[in-house]
Design a protein around this motif. Structure first.
Motif, PDB file in Angstrom:
ATOM      1  N   UNK A  73       0.785  -1.230   0.000  1.00 19.98           N
ATOM      2  CA  UNK A  73       0.000   0.000   0.000  1.00 19.98           C
ATOM      3  C   UNK A  73       0.814   1.275   0.000  1.00 19.98           C
ATOM      4  N   UNK A  74       0.122   2.357  -0.289  1.00 17.66           N
ATOM      5  CA  UNK A  74       0.701   3.691  -0.202  1.00 17.66           C
ATOM      6  C   UNK A  74       0.598   4.148   1.257  1.00 17.66           C
ATOM      7  N   UNK A  75       1.253   5.249   1.575  1.00  8.70           N
ATOM      8  CA  UNK A  75       1.317   5.743   2.955  1.00  8.70           C
ATOM      9  C   UNK A  75      -0.062   5.877   3.597  1.00  8.70           C
ATOM     10  N   UNK A  76      -1.022   6.459   2.895  1.00  8.24           N
ATOM     11  CA  UNK A  76      -2.356   6.663   3.477  1.00  8.24           C
ATOM     12  C   UNK A  76      -3.022   5.328   3.798  1.00  8.24           C
ATOM     13  N   UNK A  77      -2.840   4.342   2.934  1.00  8.70           N
ATOM     14  CA  UNK A  77      -3.424   3.015   3.179  1.00  8.70           C
ATOM     15  C   UNK A  77      -2.779   2.347   4.389  1.00  8.70           C
ATOM     16  N   UNK A  78      -1.460   2.470   4.483  1.00  6.87           N
ATOM     17  CA  UNK A  78      -0.736   1.886   5.612  1.00  6.87           C
ATOM     18  C   UNK A  78      -1.194   2.533   6.916  1.00  6.87           C
ATOM     19  N   UNK A  79      -1.283   3.862   6.914  1.00  9.52           N
ATOM     20  CA  UNK A  79      -1.718   4.588   8.111  1.00  9.52           C
ATOM     21  C   UNK A  79      -3.128   4.168   8.517  1.00  9.52           C
ATOM     22  N   UNK A  80      -4.024   4.057   7.552  1.00 11.97           N
ATOM     23  CA  UNK A  80      -5.405   3.667   7.850  1.00 11.97           C
ATOM     24  C   UNK A  80      -5.453   2.245   8.404  1.00 11.97           C
ATOM     25  N   UNK A  81      -4.685   1.333   7.808  1.00 14.07           N
ATOM     26  CA  UNK A  81      -4.658  -0.044   8.289  1.00 14.07           C
ATOM     27  C   UNK A  81      -4.162  -0.103   9.730  1.00 14.07           C
ATOM     28  N   UNK A  82      -3.051   0.571  10.006  1.00 13.42           N
ATOM     29  CA  UNK A  82      -2.479   0.548  11.356  1.00 13.42           C
ATOM     30  C   UNK A  82      -3.447   1.123  12.378  1.00 13.42           C
ATOM     31  N   UNK A  83      -4.136   2.183  12.014  1.00 15.79           N
ATOM     32  CA  UNK A  83      -5.073   2.832  12.936  1.00 15.79           C
ATOM     33  C   UNK A  83      -6.311   1.974  13.173  1.00 15.79           C
ATOM     34  N   UNK A  84      -6.869   1.411  12.123  1.00 16.64           N
ATOM     35  CA  UNK A  84      -8.122   0.670  12.278  1.00 16.64           C
ATOM     36  C   UNK A  84      -7.905  -0.750  12.784  1.00 16.64           C
ATOM     37  N   UNK A  85      -6.878  -1.435  12.311  1.00 10.64           N
ATOM     38  CA  UNK A  85      -6.678  -2.835  12.687  1.00 10.64           C
ATOM     39  C   UNK A  85      -5.996  -2.990  14.044  1.00 10.64           C
TER      40      UNK A  85
END
Length: 159
Positions: A73-85
């Protein structure tokens, strides 16, 4: 003498961050990935981060896609995954390379200071961990299989 605080990296939100902002703090620097068998370690890293939140300690996550394409993923996807999961609240950085000719300067330095199995500088997989003392010196390197909670005594000893 070079220390961990002498490096700069791009945060997951795109801004450049000098690690000097954590001068005087112990650091746990980890190369991470969102689609790896070790990805559940995010939970342990977050727990370690929260356990020592009121002390001079910081976990720093550096996503890397060099191992089986496990961080696509791109940075925004990685950040969203880390925050939500995993509800990650420790600082995360933009994707970097930890091996090869485009290895991030921080990882070039880390792997010179603490070599891996059989003296190699290479990072073998995601979730390799480097523990840095409050003077910015690398004091330990841990294999991906080492769980974050196993590091609690080592972190406490640095504080």
């Amino acid at each position: 003498m070079t220390t961990a605080y002498d490096f700069t990296a791009r945060a997951i939100d795109g801004r450049d961050v000098s690690l000097d902002v954590w001068r005087g703090q112990a650091l746990l620097i980890v190369n991470t990935a969102s689609k790896c068998g070790f990805t559940p370690q995010y939970k342990g890293l977050e727990s370690l981060h929260r356990r020592f939140a009121d002390q001079p300690f910081q976990v720093l996550g550096f996503p890397c896609n060099q191992f089986g394409g496990q961080e696509p993923g791109m940075a925004a996807e990685i950040a969203a995954f880390c925050a939500t999961a995993f509800n990650v609240s420790f600082p995360m950085f933009d994707k970097i390379e930890v091996n090869g000719p485009h290895r991030h300067p921080l990882y070039d330095w880390l792997t010179r200071k603490k070599r891996g199995l059989l003296g190699t500088r290479s990072i073998r997989w995601n979730f390799t961990k480097f523990l840095v003392d409050r003077e910015g010196r690398v004091v330990a390197r841990y294999a991906p299989q080492v769980q974050p909670d196993e590091l609690e005594p080592a972190v406490a000893a640095l504080l």
